[in-house]
Design a protein around this motif. Sequence first.
Motif, PDB file in Angstrom:
ATOM      1  N   SER A   1      42.287  43.797  42.426  1.00  0.00           N
ATOM      2  CA  SER A   1      41.833  44.876  41.349  1.00  0.00           C
ATOM      3  C   SER A   1      40.718  44.201  40.330  1.00  0.00           C
ATOM      4  O   SER A   1      39.858  45.105  39.772  1.00  0.00           O
ATOM      5  CB  SER A   1      42.773  45.424  40.884  1.00  0.00           C
ATOM      6  OG  SER A   1      43.247  46.036  42.513  1.00  0.00           O
ATOM      7  N   TYR A   2      41.311  43.501  40.060  1.00  0.00           N
ATOM      8  CA  TYR A   2      40.975  42.308  38.920  1.00  0.00           C
ATOM      9  C   TYR A   2      39.062  42.393  39.320  1.00  0.00           C
ATOM     10  O   TYR A   2      38.491  42.158  38.284  1.00  0.00           O
ATOM     11  CB  TYR A   2      41.362  41.541  38.397  1.00  0.00           C
ATOM     12  CG  TYR A   2      42.357  42.053  37.751  1.00  0.00           C
ATOM     13  CD1 TYR A   2      41.936  42.244  35.887  1.00  0.00           C
ATOM     14  CD2 TYR A   2      44.049  41.548  38.395  1.00  0.00           C
ATOM     15  CE1 TYR A   2      43.414  42.388  35.811  1.00  0.00           C
ATOM     16  CE2 TYR A   2      44.664  41.832  36.891  1.00  0.00           C
ATOM     17  CZ  TYR A   2      44.874  42.026  36.022  1.00  0.00           C
ATOM     18  OH  TYR A   2      46.144  42.364  35.295  1.00  0.00           O
ATOM     19  N   HIS A   3      39.033  41.993  40.447  1.00  0.00           N
ATOM     20  CA  HIS A   3      37.544  41.349  41.000  1.00  0.00           C
ATOM     21  C   HIS A   3      36.654  42.934  40.955  1.00  0.00           C
ATOM     22  O   HIS A   3      35.767  42.832  40.795  1.00  0.00           O
ATOM     23  CB  HIS A   3      38.125  40.986  42.446  1.00  0.00           C
ATOM     24  CG  HIS A   3      36.685  40.544  43.141  1.00  0.00           C
ATOM     25  ND1 HIS A   3      35.574  41.631  43.837  1.00  0.00           N
ATOM     26  CD2 HIS A   3      35.487  39.550  43.084  1.00  0.00           C
ATOM     27  CE1 HIS A   3      34.712  40.457  44.109  1.00  0.00           C
ATOM     28  NE2 HIS A   3      35.482  40.107  43.611  1.00  0.00           N
ATOM     29  N   THR A   4      37.043  44.359  41.373  1.00  0.00           N
ATOM     30  CA  THR A   4      36.369  45.248  41.478  1.00  0.00           C
ATOM     31  C   THR A   4      36.911  45.697  40.105  1.00  0.00           C
ATOM     32  O   THR A   4      34.731  45.683  39.332  1.00  0.00           O
ATOM     33  CB  THR A   4      37.603  46.224  41.733  1.00  0.00           C
ATOM     34  OG1 THR A   4      38.152  45.690  43.298  1.00  0.00           O
ATOM     35  CG2 THR A   4      36.801  47.697  41.930  1.00  0.00           C
ATOM     36  N   ILE A   5      36.894  45.658  39.065  1.00  0.00           N
ATOM     37  CA  ILE A   5      36.645  46.207  37.942  1.00  0.00           C
ATOM     38  C   ILE A   5      36.114  44.947  37.477  1.00  0.00           C
ATOM     39  O   ILE A   5      35.334  45.181  36.089  1.00  0.00           O
ATOM     40  CB  ILE A   5      38.420  45.700  36.396  1.00  0.00           C
ATOM     41  CG1 ILE A   5      39.340  46.314  36.856  1.00  0.00           C
ATOM     42  CG2 ILE A   5      38.159  45.644  35.029  1.00  0.00           C
ATOM     43  CD1 ILE A   5      40.502  46.449  36.515  1.00  0.00           C
ATOM     44  N   ALA A   6      36.161  43.291  36.985  1.00  0.00           N
ATOM     45  CA  ALA A   6      34.543  42.571  37.019  1.00  0.00           C
ATOM     46  C   ALA A   6      33.269  42.999  37.620  1.00  0.00           C
ATOM     47  O   ALA A   6      32.459  42.789  36.864  1.00  0.00           O
ATOM     48  CB  ALA A   6      35.316  41.021  37.250  1.00  0.00           C
TER      49      ALA A   6
ATOM     50  N   ARG B   1      50.169  38.638  45.864  1.00  0.00           N
ATOM     51  CA  ARG B   1      49.198  39.224  44.678  1.00  0.00           C
ATOM     52  C   ARG B   1      47.971  39.911  44.824  1.00  0.00           C
ATOM     53  O   ARG B   1      47.321  39.587  44.015  1.00  0.00           O
ATOM     54  CB  ARG B   1      49.305  38.301  43.443  1.00  0.00           C
ATOM     55  CG  ARG B   1      50.638  37.450  42.840  1.00  0.00           C
ATOM     56  CD  ARG B   1      51.069  38.647  41.886  1.00  0.00           C
ATOM     57  NE  ARG B   1      52.657  38.315  41.423  1.00  0.00           N
ATOM     58  CZ  ARG B   1      52.953  39.064  40.864  1.00  0.00           C
ATOM     59  NH1 ARG B   1      52.816  40.943  41.092  1.00  0.00           N
ATOM     60  NH2 ARG B   1      54.294  38.873  40.903  1.00  0.00           N
TER      61      ARG B   1
ATOM     62  N   TYR C   1      46.670  43.127  43.266  1.00  0.00           N
ATOM     63  CA  TYR C   1      46.050  42.547  41.948  1.00  0.00           C
ATOM     64  C   TYR C   1      45.129  41.816  42.102  1.00  0.00           C
ATOM     65  O   TYR C   1      43.563  42.349  40.892  1.00  0.00           O
ATOM     66  CB  TYR C   1      47.258  42.313  41.671  1.00  0.00           C
ATOM     67  CG  TYR C   1      48.139  42.474  41.450  1.00  0.00           C
ATOM     68  CD1 TYR C   1      48.250  43.642  40.567  1.00  0.00           C
ATOM     69  CD2 TYR C   1      49.425  42.510  41.891  1.00  0.00           C
ATOM     70  CE1 TYR C   1      50.010  44.399  40.635  1.00  0.00           C
ATOM     71  CE2 TYR C   1      50.574  42.741  42.200  1.00  0.00           C
ATOM     72  CZ  TYR C   1      51.488  44.663  41.144  1.00  0.00           C
ATOM     73  OH  TYR C   1      52.195  44.994  41.236  1.00  0.00           O
ATOM     74  N   ALA C   2      44.975  40.991  42.499  1.00  0.00           N
ATOM     75  CA  ALA C   2      43.807  40.561  42.553  1.00  0.00           C
ATOM     76  C   ALA C   2      42.299  40.683  42.474  1.00  0.00           C
ATOM     77  O   ALA C   2      41.329  40.329  41.826  1.00  0.00           O
ATOM     78  CB  ALA C   2      43.497  38.916  43.003  1.00  0.00           C
TER      79      ALA C   2
END
Length: 152
Positions: free
Chosen positions: A98-103, A92, A95-96
């Motif tokens: 990707s969320y880090h980049t969004i943050a 995963r 995905y992790a």
Amino acid sequence: LGVSDSKKSLILGGTLGAAALGALAGGWIADRAGFKRTLLAILAAWTLLLPMLGLSRNVTEFTVMVLILGALFGMTLTVTRATMAHLAPANRRSYAFSYHTIAERFATFVGPLVWGGLTTALFSMGPVRYRIALMVMTVFILAGMIVISRMP
């Protein structure tokens, strides 16, 4: 502070060098002290030094603090990514991150928006408005510390 452009360039170059060294040091420290403990210590240092930077009164003070903050910046980037890699299950990680980049993208939008809003709203205060905005940025770091301190 009335700094010349050439001195600004030197300070910026030193800060980038400090960030590179901080990235190396941050990884080394996190491997030994643990990710969460290291990240909380880095953020605690940010909460102390960022307001102090806003209160600095001379170029020497400012330069020393900016160099330290540069090292902390490098540490922050290294330790947050290492923490993500450590926490996320191997299958995963994409995905992790990707969320880090969004943050990160959210922060690069909200931070300047708040900075710009403050410096515009406080325009009549002159250059002091930048010092105030710098100190207000500490609120974001404190919020991050609260979130991280509650993580297992």
